[in-house]
Design a protein around this motif. Structure first.
Motif, PDB file in Angstrom:
ATOM      1  N   ASP A 159     -53.312 -31.754  53.713  1.00 56.10           N
ATOM      2  CA  ASP A 159     -52.649 -30.967  54.513  1.00 56.10           C
ATOM      3  C   ASP A 159     -52.269 -31.803  56.021  1.00 56.10           C
ATOM      4  O   ASP A 159     -53.133 -32.724  56.140  1.00 56.10           O
ATOM      5  CB  ASP A 159     -52.932 -29.574  55.143  1.00 56.10           C
ATOM      6  CG  ASP A 159     -54.104 -29.645  55.967  1.00 56.10           C
ATOM      7  OD1 ASP A 159     -53.773 -29.587  57.018  1.00 56.10           O
ATOM      8  OD2 ASP A 159     -55.157 -29.504  55.635  1.00 56.10           O
ATOM      9  N   TYR A 198     -48.866 -30.626  52.424  1.00 55.84           N
ATOM     10  CA  TYR A 198     -48.649 -29.260  52.985  1.00 55.84           C
ATOM     11  C   TYR A 198     -48.816 -29.251  54.383  1.00 55.84           C
ATOM     12  O   TYR A 198     -49.588 -29.787  55.037  1.00 55.84           O
ATOM     13  CB  TYR A 198     -49.796 -28.626  52.190  1.00 55.84           C
ATOM     14  CG  TYR A 198     -49.666 -26.973  52.568  1.00 55.84           C
ATOM     15  CD1 TYR A 198     -48.678 -26.310  52.839  1.00 55.84           C
ATOM     16  CD2 TYR A 198     -51.167 -26.303  52.635  1.00 55.84           C
ATOM     17  CE1 TYR A 198     -48.534 -24.775  53.132  1.00 55.84           C
ATOM     18  CE2 TYR A 198     -51.043 -25.017  53.020  1.00 55.84           C
ATOM     19  CZ  TYR A 198     -50.017 -24.356  53.298  1.00 55.84           C
ATOM     20  OH  TYR A 198     -49.850 -23.079  53.271  1.00 55.84           O
ATOM     21  N   ALA A 200     -47.911 -26.729  58.154  1.00 58.40           N
ATOM     22  CA  ALA A 200     -47.222 -25.612  58.908  1.00 58.40           C
ATOM     23  C   ALA A 200     -46.842 -26.290  60.177  1.00 58.40           C
ATOM     24  O   ALA A 200     -47.305 -26.488  61.149  1.00 58.40           O
ATOM     25  CB  ALA A 200     -48.149 -24.359  59.336  1.00 58.40           C
ATOM     26  N   PRO A 201     -45.392 -26.805  60.144  1.00 63.44           N
ATOM     27  CA  PRO A 201     -45.002 -27.760  61.080  1.00 63.44           C
ATOM     28  C   PRO A 201     -45.038 -27.495  62.554  1.00 63.44           C
ATOM     29  O   PRO A 201     -44.448 -26.597  62.823  1.00 63.44           O
ATOM     30  CB  PRO A 201     -43.491 -28.231  60.675  1.00 63.44           C
ATOM     31  CG  PRO A 201     -43.657 -28.005  59.388  1.00 63.44           C
ATOM     32  CD  PRO A 201     -44.601 -26.535  59.269  1.00 63.44           C
ATOM     33  N   TYR A 212     -42.345 -24.429  62.176  1.00 65.85           N
ATOM     34  CA  TYR A 212     -42.246 -23.364  61.223  1.00 65.85           C
ATOM     35  C   TYR A 212     -41.612 -22.094  61.945  1.00 65.85           C
ATOM     36  O   TYR A 212     -41.986 -21.745  62.921  1.00 65.85           O
ATOM     37  CB  TYR A 212     -43.416 -23.163  60.300  1.00 65.85           C
ATOM     38  CG  TYR A 212     -44.445 -22.275  61.164  1.00 65.85           C
ATOM     39  CD1 TYR A 212     -44.668 -20.859  61.057  1.00 65.85           C
ATOM     40  CD2 TYR A 212     -45.527 -23.032  61.802  1.00 65.85           C
ATOM     41  CE1 TYR A 212     -45.658 -20.157  61.738  1.00 65.85           C
ATOM     42  CE2 TYR A 212     -46.513 -22.110  62.550  1.00 65.85           C
ATOM     43  CZ  TYR A 212     -46.379 -20.875  62.715  1.00 65.85           C
ATOM     44  OH  TYR A 212     -47.404 -19.950  63.195  1.00 65.85           O
ATOM     45  N   GLU A 217     -43.096 -16.766  56.520  1.00 67.37           N
ATOM     46  CA  GLU A 217     -43.927 -17.222  55.684  1.00 67.37           C
ATOM     47  C   GLU A 217     -43.678 -16.418  54.363  1.00 67.37           C
ATOM     48  O   GLU A 217     -43.683 -15.084  54.190  1.00 67.37           O
ATOM     49  CB  GLU A 217     -45.354 -16.943  56.175  1.00 67.37           C
ATOM     50  CG  GLU A 217     -45.669 -17.817  57.388  1.00 67.37           C
ATOM     51  CD  GLU A 217     -45.373 -16.891  58.713  1.00 67.37           C
ATOM     52  OE1 GLU A 217     -44.409 -16.091  58.565  1.00 67.37           O
ATOM     53  OE2 GLU A 217     -45.921 -17.432  59.531  1.00 67.37           O
ATOM     54  N   THR A 248     -46.140 -20.502  51.676  1.00 69.72           N
ATOM     55  CA  THR A 248     -44.865 -21.366  52.175  1.00 69.72           C
ATOM     56  C   THR A 248     -44.690 -21.354  53.665  1.00 69.72           C
ATOM     57  O   THR A 248     -44.573 -19.900  54.092  1.00 69.72           O
ATOM     58  CB  THR A 248     -43.703 -21.351  51.272  1.00 69.72           C
ATOM     59  OG1 THR A 248     -44.001 -21.753  49.997  1.00 69.72           O
ATOM     60  CG2 THR A 248     -42.468 -22.207  51.928  1.00 69.72           C
ATOM     61  N   TYR A 249     -44.249 -22.149  54.552  1.00 71.39           N
ATOM     62  CA  TYR A 249     -43.963 -22.054  55.917  1.00 71.39           C
ATOM     63  C   TYR A 249     -42.666 -22.679  56.032  1.00 71.39           C
ATOM     64  O   TYR A 249     -42.324 -23.698  56.384  1.00 71.39           O
ATOM     65  CB  TYR A 249     -44.913 -22.862  56.743  1.00 71.39           C
ATOM     66  CG  TYR A 249     -46.388 -22.238  56.965  1.00 71.39           C
ATOM     67  CD1 TYR A 249     -46.472 -21.200  57.984  1.00 71.39           C
ATOM     68  CD2 TYR A 249     -47.289 -22.688  56.107  1.00 71.39           C
ATOM     69  CE1 TYR A 249     -47.828 -20.821  57.934  1.00 71.39           C
ATOM     70  CE2 TYR A 249     -48.408 -22.114  56.161  1.00 71.39           C
ATOM     71  CZ  TYR A 249     -48.712 -21.215  57.310  1.00 71.39           C
ATOM     72  OH  TYR A 249     -50.044 -20.609  57.487  1.00 71.39           O
ATOM     73  N   SER A 251     -39.097 -23.743  57.585  1.00 73.64           N
ATOM     74  CA  SER A 251     -39.189 -24.410  58.999  1.00 73.64           C
ATOM     75  C   SER A 251     -37.841 -24.629  59.297  1.00 73.64           C
ATOM     76  O   SER A 251     -36.888 -24.604  58.544  1.00 73.64           O
ATOM     77  CB  SER A 251     -40.241 -25.671  58.856  1.00 73.64           C
ATOM     78  OG  SER A 251     -41.383 -25.399  58.688  1.00 73.64           O
ATOM     79  N   THR A 289     -43.684 -28.207  53.063  1.00 72.19           N
ATOM     80  CA  THR A 289     -44.256 -27.102  53.986  1.00 72.19           C
ATOM     81  C   THR A 289     -44.725 -25.826  52.903  1.00 72.19           C
ATOM     82  O   THR A 289     -44.993 -24.754  53.374  1.00 72.19           O
ATOM     83  CB  THR A 289     -43.249 -26.486  54.573  1.00 72.19           C
ATOM     84  OG1 THR A 289     -42.066 -25.929  54.176  1.00 72.19           O
ATOM     85  CG2 THR A 289     -42.625 -27.483  55.751  1.00 72.19           C
TER      86      THR A 289
END
Length: 720
Positions: A159, A198, A200-201, A212, A217, A248-249, A251, A289
């Motif tokens: 990640d 993977y 969550a930016p 994100y 989400e 999933t995030y 973004s 993401t």
């Protein structure tokens, strides 16, 4: 003439009940039901025996444990501890020299992404090392060899922040700030790409130019590639890819000084699910993401393109795809289960059925460009054939004593005919003379019928003789069912007489059962298995599926399946009984999983499944068609179908290559200034495949070349 062992339903029930499911590995998550290792429909995700059935009558398990999928793989806000010392690169760095190997950075034993990272590389045969950043420091010595060359051509982060769950509401990164700086300086200096499987930016530990969208989400969405995405994932079409059971995030782009971000894929709302990004210091990165899992469709579909992007298309190994379907017990009578779940008169494929199989096979080739060379492999038992019949290519039973044998003469080159022994006897305990007779006399029958056979290949009845057996079996009832349930006693309990008889008969490749843990290599899931008791025998695993061995129509297939896995079944899994269309949809999902992993392991079914239950239709061909429809929706790559002798050689070659790479005796070094890769074998002659070779054979948009290598060889390459 003997027919396949009859399994009474009560005995099958006992066998099913004896089958277990593999354990799963916990994920880093706020929800401890998440997992990064999930068994597929055959129960093979964690290396266990999840198939339901018996011998060559195995059934695939109904599906994955949904509670163990990464639908709650939540990423907390990452924190990075300050590092004690920033390392500088050695003075002798050679930034144009890189080993053809990838580094996987893991956040620790509970890392949910490690299985996906391994599978992504395993499926292409790309060598890699795993560094557990929670336990092993990342320093320049880990990245740069003493001669100043780079140890790795690409870096995978499971990640984007290598988050660990500290258990107290904080999520520290497994790397401190000095280690991140060391990694980034290596990537910058050696122009090494970085893949974050993977994220969550955000801005920690670095900024991808994405943020994100809080509140967006989800665990269920879909991914669609744009033009830039299709350039990266050149093997994929433009169809939306389902992203299910995967946290999933979604973004949005964020303007960041010095950072250039290119969106590759979006969700239906236009939010970003994949992007490449160039950092302010010029490093190339790609981030996803959505949580990944090696048994989820989106991870598998993206895997080949991710590997090609990460390595710039230059790497050891190659990712090809295959469609191999075996039909067992041809010429014999077999059990026949009605839709009322009662056994009726035995079923034997008719000559008319076989003529129609050819028509079905031709239609599949014509209708699905992805499978231009598809052909069934027919595993035949000559004890049920008649060699004293004329050749007939029409449905004229009055002209012959056995139309099936006559039609087989006519269609002798239309299928891959494979030795399944003369009488389908169980070979767990069998003398050498009998085993030799069963193998050689079946070849003699095939020769008399003029069949174009894969002579170096053998499938034993029930995959017997390989240690999956009733431990009380004394060999006196090899035509009948076992007295007790079979157990996996390991390949060490294989029948040495079978192995000797096979080798003396010219057999090299022996089919094994992928639903039996000892008959495939969990450490190398794309490999076959050299038999430990006889080096002349090489095992090629076969996948079971859920088309039961004794059904001939859609009603029969679904009635039996629902009796096991419907809400009132022996092992309830679904919340309702499946229709035939739903059954095929579920089956094609699992077939797609196996096709996308790049291994040529066959799926096996049985002769009742080829019955023409309606005009131009059979259960086996329905299964193949459903798989092709789904595959063709997403992928541009053609599927290879090999004759069994060629298939065995392919798996054995791949196995030798992967094992040599893992042992460190086979390596590649990319000299980017010269535009060449130096391949080196330090332990005799080994097979090697080089993707990106300028003069290689084209597959899709990529080239690969094969060599039998001893010593060193310089090969020109063309990176993507």
């Amino acid at each position: 003439m003997n027919r396949p062992t009859t399994l009474a339903l009560t005995f099958l029930t006992l066998t099913l009940a004896a089958c277990g499911r593999p354990a799963s590995t916990p994920a880093v998550s706020t929800d401890d039901t998440s997992s990064g290792s999930v068994a597929d429909a055959g129960g093979h995700g964690a290396g266990g025996n999840g198939a339901a059935g018996h011998g060559d009558h195995a059934l695939a398990a109904p599906g994955p444990d949904r509670s163990r999928l990464p639908s709650r793989a939540v990423l907390g806000p990452a924190t990075v501890a300050p590092g004690l010392r920033v390392q500088t690169l050695p003075a002798n760095v050679q930034p144009n020299l890189l080993a053809l190997k990838v580094l996987i950075l893991s956040s620790g034993p509970s890392d949910y992404g490690i299985g996906t990272a391994r599978a992504l590389l395993d499926q292409s045969g790309i060598p890699y090392d795993v560094l557990d950043a929670s336990r092993t420091p990342l320093d320049t010595a880990a990245l740069i060899a003493p001669d100043g060359s780079g140890r790795y051509q690409g870096v995978i982060l499971t990640d984007s922040a290598l988050i660990m769950d500290a258990g107290n509401g904080t999520y520290p990164s497994a790397l401190d700030s000095a280690e991140w700086d060391t990694l980034f300086e290596y990537e910058r200096t050696f122009r090494v790409r970085q893949l974050a499987l993977y994220g969550a930016p955000g801005s920690v530990p670095e900024d991808y130019g994405l943020r994100y969208v809080a509140g967006a989400e989800t665990a269920t969405t879909s991914l669609r590639l744009n033009a830039a995405g299709q350039a990266v994932f050149s093997d994929l079409k433009g169809a939306a890819i389902p992203v299910t059971y995967s946290y999933t995030y979604p973004s949005a782009l964020q303007s960041v000084p010095g950072v250039s971000t290119q969106v590759l894929a979006t969700d239906p709302s236009g939010r970003v699910l994949a992007a490449t990004s160039t950092s302010a210091d010029g490093r190339e990165r790609l981030i996803l993401t959505s949580a990944q899992n090696p048994y989820l469709t989106h991870s598998q579909l993206l895997g080949r393109g991710l590997a090609q992007w990460l390595t710039r298309g230059v790497h050891l190994g190659e990712h090809r795809r295959f469609l191999q379907v075996d039909i067992d017990d041809v010429f014999l009578e077999g059990d026949h289960l009605t839709s009322a779940l009662t056994l009726t008169a035995p079923f034997r494929l008719s000559g008319s059925d076989l003529l129609n199989v050819r028509t079905q096979q031709d239609r599949l080739r014509s209708n699905y460009p992805a499978a231009p060379n598809f052909r069934y492999a027919l595993m035949f038992n000559g004890g049920g054939a008649n060699t004293a019949v004329p050749t007939l290519c029409t449905n004229s039973p009055w002209l012959t004593r056995d139309l099936l044998s006559s039609v087989a003469r006519c269609l002798n080159t239309q299928f891959d005919w494979v030795n399944h022994t003369l009488d389908h006897q169980r070979m767990d305990v069998m003398p050498l003379s009998t085993a030799t007779t069963q193998i050689q006399q079946n070849l003699s029958v095939g020769t008399k019928l003029g069949l174009n056979m894969s002579r170096a290949s053998l499938v034993t009845g029930e995959h017997s003789g390989l240690g999956f057996m009733d431990p009380t079996d004394d060999g006196t009832r090899n035509d009948d069912g076992t007295a007790g349930p079979k157990q996996d006693l390991g390949l060490g309990r294989s029948n040495p007489n079978l192995l000797s008889a096979a080798v003396s008969s010219g057999v090299t490749y022996l089919a094994s059962d992928h639903s039996v843990a000892s008959q495939w290599d969990a450490q190398c899931p794309t490999c076959g298995v050299p038999h430990p008791l006889n080096p002349g025998v090489f095992l090629v695993p076969r996948w079971p599926n859920s088309v039961a061995y004794h059904v001939t129509t859609p009603d029969e297939a679904t009635a039996f399946y629902n009796s096991l896995y419907g809400p009132g079944g022996l092992f309830p899994y679904w919340d309702r009984n499946l229709t035939y269309a739903e059954f095929l949809d579920r089956e094609s999902d699992q077939a797609l999983t196996h096709i996308l992993n790049g291994t040529p392991f066959p799926h096996f079914m049985h002769q009742p499944n080829l019955r023409q239950y309606a005009g131009g239709k059979s259960l086996a061909t329905d299964w193949v068609q459903a798989a092709l429809v789904k595959y063709s929706t997403y992928s541009k790559l053609p599927l290879n179908t090999l004759r069994w002798d060629d298939l065995g050689a392919q798996v054995r070659r791949h196995t030798a290559e992967v094992k040599a790479s893992a042992a460190g005796t086979l390596s590649g070094t990319w000299n980017r200034s010269a535009g060449t890769v130096r391949l080196t074998s330090s332990a005799g002659t080994v097979p090697v495949t080089l993707s990106g070779a300028s003069s290689g054979t084209l597959y899709g948009t990529d080239r690969a070349a094969r060599y039998d290598l001893s010593g060193s060889l310089d090969v020109p390459v063309t990176p993507r």
